[in-house]
Scaffold this motif. Structure first.
Motif, short mmCIF file in Angstrom:
data_model
loop_
_atom_site.label_atom_id
_atom_site.label_comp_id
_atom_site.label_asym_id
_atom_site.label_seq_id
_atom_site.Cartn_x
_atom_site.Cartn_y
_atom_site.Cartn_z
N GLU A 1 49.58 42.65 28.88
CA GLU A 1 49.84 42.73 27.44
C GLU A 1 48.58 42.80 26.61
OE1 GLU A 1 52.30 39.47 26.35
OE2 GLU A 1 53.91 39.96 27.76
N ASN A 2 47.44 42.47 27.21
CA ASN A 2 46.21 42.39 26.44
C ASN A 2 45.04 42.73 27.35
OD1 ASN A 2 43.70 40.73 25.54
ND2 ASN A 2 44.99 40.83 23.71
N LEU A 3 44.20 43.68 26.93
CA LEU A 3 43.08 44.11 27.77
C LEU A 3 42.09 42.99 28.01
CD1 LEU A 3 42.11 46.71 29.18
CD2 LEU A 3 40.67 47.15 27.19
N ASN A 4 41.94 42.11 27.03
CA ASN A 4 41.02 41.00 27.18
C ASN A 4 41.51 40.01 28.24
OD1 ASN A 4 38.55 40.90 25.93
ND2 ASN A 4 39.10 39.24 24.58
N ILE A 5 42.81 39.75 28.26
CA ILE A 5 43.36 38.85 29.27
C ILE A 5 43.28 39.52 30.64
CG2 ILE A 5 45.50 37.77 30.05
CD1 ILE A 5 45.81 36.67 27.43
N ARG A 6 43.47 40.83 30.66
CA ARG A 6 43.34 41.52 31.94
C ARG A 6 41.92 41.42 32.47
NH1 ARG A 6 43.70 47.85 32.74
NH2 ARG A 6 45.25 47.66 31.10
N SER A 7 40.92 41.52 31.57
CA SER A 7 39.53 41.39 32.02
C SER A 7 39.28 40.00 32.59
CB SER A 7 38.56 41.68 30.87
OG SER A 7 38.55 40.64 29.92
N ALA A 8 39.85 38.97 31.94
CA ALA A 8 39.71 37.61 32.45
C ALA A 8 40.41 37.46 33.80
CB ALA A 8 40.29 36.61 31.45
N PHE A 9 41.58 38.09 33.92
CA PHE A 9 42.33 38.03 35.18
C PHE A 9 41.53 38.68 36.31
CE2 PHE A 9 45.49 39.77 38.17
CZ PHE A 9 46.20 38.62 38.46
N ILE A 10 40.87 39.81 36.02
CA ILE A 10 40.06 40.48 37.04
C ILE A 10 38.88 39.61 37.45
CG2 ILE A 10 38.53 42.45 37.47
CD1 ILE A 10 40.43 44.15 35.80
N HIS A 11 38.26 38.94 36.47
CA HIS A 11 37.18 38.02 36.79
C HIS A 11 37.67 36.94 37.77
CE1 HIS A 11 33.54 38.76 34.31
NE2 HIS A 11 34.37 39.43 33.55
N ILE A 12 38.84 36.40 37.50
CA ILE A 12 39.38 35.32 38.33
C ILE A 12 39.73 35.85 39.73
CG2 ILE A 12 41.37 33.80 38.62
CD1 ILE A 12 41.27 33.43 35.54
N ILE A 13 40.29 37.04 39.81
CA ILE A 13 40.57 37.64 41.11
C ILE A 13 39.26 37.84 41.88
CG2 ILE A 13 41.38 39.72 42.28
CD1 ILE A 13 43.58 37.87 41.25
N GLY A 14 38.20 38.25 41.15
CA GLY A 14 36.89 38.38 41.79
C GLY A 14 36.42 37.05 42.35
N ASP A 15 36.64 35.97 41.60
CA ASP A 15 36.29 34.63 42.08
C ASP A 15 37.09 34.28 43.34
OD1 ASP A 15 34.39 33.98 40.22
OD2 ASP A 15 35.84 33.16 38.81
N ALA A 16 38.38 34.59 43.32
CA ALA A 16 39.23 34.29 44.47
C ALA A 16 38.74 35.04 45.71
CB ALA A 16 40.68 34.64 44.17
N LEU A 17 38.35 36.31 45.51
CA LEU A 17 37.82 37.09 46.62
C LEU A 17 36.53 36.46 47.14
CD1 LEU A 17 38.43 40.71 45.28
CD2 LEU A 17 39.64 39.57 47.14
N GLY A 18 35.68 35.98 46.21
CA GLY A 18 34.44 35.33 46.62
C GLY A 18 34.71 34.08 47.44
N SER A 19 35.67 33.28 47.00
CA SER A 19 36.01 32.07 47.74
C SER A 19 36.60 32.40 49.11
CB SER A 19 37.02 31.23 46.94
OG SER A 19 36.46 30.80 45.72
N LEU A 20 37.47 33.41 49.15
CA LEU A 20 38.06 33.83 50.42
C LEU A 20 36.98 34.34 51.37
CD1 LEU A 20 40.61 34.30 52.10
CD2 LEU A 20 40.80 36.56 51.02
N GLY A 21 36.04 35.12 50.81
CA GLY A 21 34.95 35.62 51.63
C GLY A 21 34.09 34.50 52.17
N ALA A 22 33.85 33.49 51.36
CA ALA A 22 33.05 32.34 51.82
C ALA A 22 33.76 31.58 52.93
CB ALA A 22 32.77 31.41 50.64
N ILE A 23 35.09 31.48 52.85
CA ILE A 23 35.86 30.82 53.91
C ILE A 23 35.72 31.60 55.22
CG2 ILE A 23 38.20 30.26 54.69
CD1 ILE A 23 38.90 29.71 51.74
N ILE A 24 35.87 32.92 55.13
CA ILE A 24 35.76 33.76 56.33
C ILE A 24 34.36 33.65 56.94
CG2 ILE A 24 35.78 36.14 57.16
CD1 ILE A 24 37.92 36.71 55.02
N ALA A 25 33.34 33.69 56.06
CA ALA A 25 31.96 33.57 56.55
C ALA A 25 31.74 32.22 57.21
CB ALA A 25 30.98 33.77 55.40
N ALA A 26 32.27 31.15 56.60
CA ALA A 26 32.09 29.81 57.16
C ALA A 26 32.73 29.70 58.55
CB ALA A 26 32.70 28.77 56.22
N ILE A 27 33.93 30.25 58.70
CA ILE A 27 34.61 30.21 60.00
C ILE A 27 33.79 30.97 61.04
CG2 ILE A 27 36.66 30.98 61.27
CD1 ILE A 27 38.27 30.45 58.71
N GLY A 28 33.29 32.14 60.65
CA GLY A 28 32.49 32.94 61.57
C GLY A 28 31.22 32.22 61.99
#
Length: 317
Positions: free
Chosen positions: A150-177
């Motif tokens: 509904e709002n481009l600004n909220i979408r930009s914030a949502f993308i930032h948060i998804i980027g954070d989630a990907l970073g956390s997921l990547g860190a988990i995978i790296a830690a396991i490896g």
């Protein structure tokens, strides 16, 4: 004689407030966890965690900018800013997109140094911090999910948060490896992969914000289809000077000159029909329609001829 009629429907105020409140909560949660993740990255010597904390710092700034932009966007129009300040939200979304690219550049720079000189990482602590971070990001994404379209600004914030989630997921995978193989180079490798995912997800945000700032036709609207629908309305001979744009991602606007096929027709009825058609079919709720009794009125316009695809055979002379 020319008639200028402007119509606007004011809707979505409650949704705007709701999205702003959710954005505020996301800002508070992100700022709190950013401090914890930065501390974890420092103590456990993890680039993946530090990179994600750096990304979260950009998120805190971006979310703060988005929240401020939504507040500023509610200010009433002035003599100097007759459209109001809603466009500031689009500018903030554009800046947020560029901030994502900047932080990715910093991640890439640090990662290439660590490839040449792998650093030992405390993988156990890294995985704990990253797991908590993933949970926090899932909560924040859930907060903004419903309002993201509904709002481009909220979408930009949502993308930032998804980027954070990907970073956390990547860190988990790296830690396991690292736990199972001792391969410390997995830490910078995951950081680079996450960086590319962030670049990919933010490209559409930057492209759309630039498109709106350039006053392009809103996504999902075909200008030729709009003009065809208007010309099909009873009493319309042709249309010229058609412009369709967005003030914000939530508000589509249209301006056009309409030539009547009969000067004796009811102009208010015609304008009402046009407004109803474009609102219902194209979600265009802010219109400025100039009704002209014949083609003579169009001669003084910069673009006074009928649009090429809408030539009419009833020109008045």
């Amino acid at each position: 004689m020319e008639d200028w009629i402007q119509v606007e429907t004011n809707s979505g105020a409650h949704s705007h407030d709701h999205g702003q409140n959710r954005l505020g909560w996301a800002l508070i949660i992100t700022a709190g966890y950013m401090i914890a993740e930065a501390a974890g990255g420092y103590f456990f010597n993890s680039l993946a965690l530090l990179a994600d904390a750096g990304h979260m710092l950009s998120d805190v700034m971006a979310l703060g900018l988005s929240w401020i932009a939504m507040r500023i966007g509610r200010r009433a129009p002035t003599d100097q800013h007759t459209f109001g300040f809603r466009r500031f939200e689009i500018l903030a979304a554009f800046i947020n997109g560029l901030a994502l690219w900047l932080i990715v550049g910093l991640i890439f720079y640090e990662a290439q140094k660590r490839f040449g000189d792998p650093q030992p990482v405390q993988a156990d602590g890294m995985m704990i911090i990253a797991t908590v971070g993933l949970a926090v990001n899932i909560v924040m994404a859930a907060l903004l999910f419903r309002d993201r379209s509904e709002n481009l600004n909220i979408r930009s914030a949502f993308i930032h948060i998804i980027g954070d989630a990907l970073g956390s997921l990547g860190a988990i995978i790296a830690a396991i490896g690292i736990i199972f193989t001792g391969a410390y180079w997995l830490d910078p490798l995951v950081s680079i992969l996450v960086g590319f995912l962030i670049l990919y997800s933010s490209w559409d945000l930057i492209r759309e914000s630039v498109h709106i700032l350039m006053e392009g036709v809103p996504r999902g609207i075909d200008a030729k289809e709009v003009e065809q629908e208007i010309v099909n309305i009873e009493g319309v001979c042709c249309i010229h000077d058609l412009h369709i744009w967005s003030i914000t991602s939530e508000k589509n606007s249209l301006a056009a000159h309409i030539v009547m096929d009969d000067p004796q027709r009811d102009r208010e009825l015609m304008i009402g029909s046009i407004n109803k058609k474009v609102a219902e079919k194209f979600n265009i709720t802010h219109t400025t329609i100039q009704i002209e009794p014949d083609h003579d009125c169009a001669k003084n316009c910069i673009d006074g001829s009928c649009r090429p695809s809408m030539e009419c055979g009833k020109r008045k002379t």
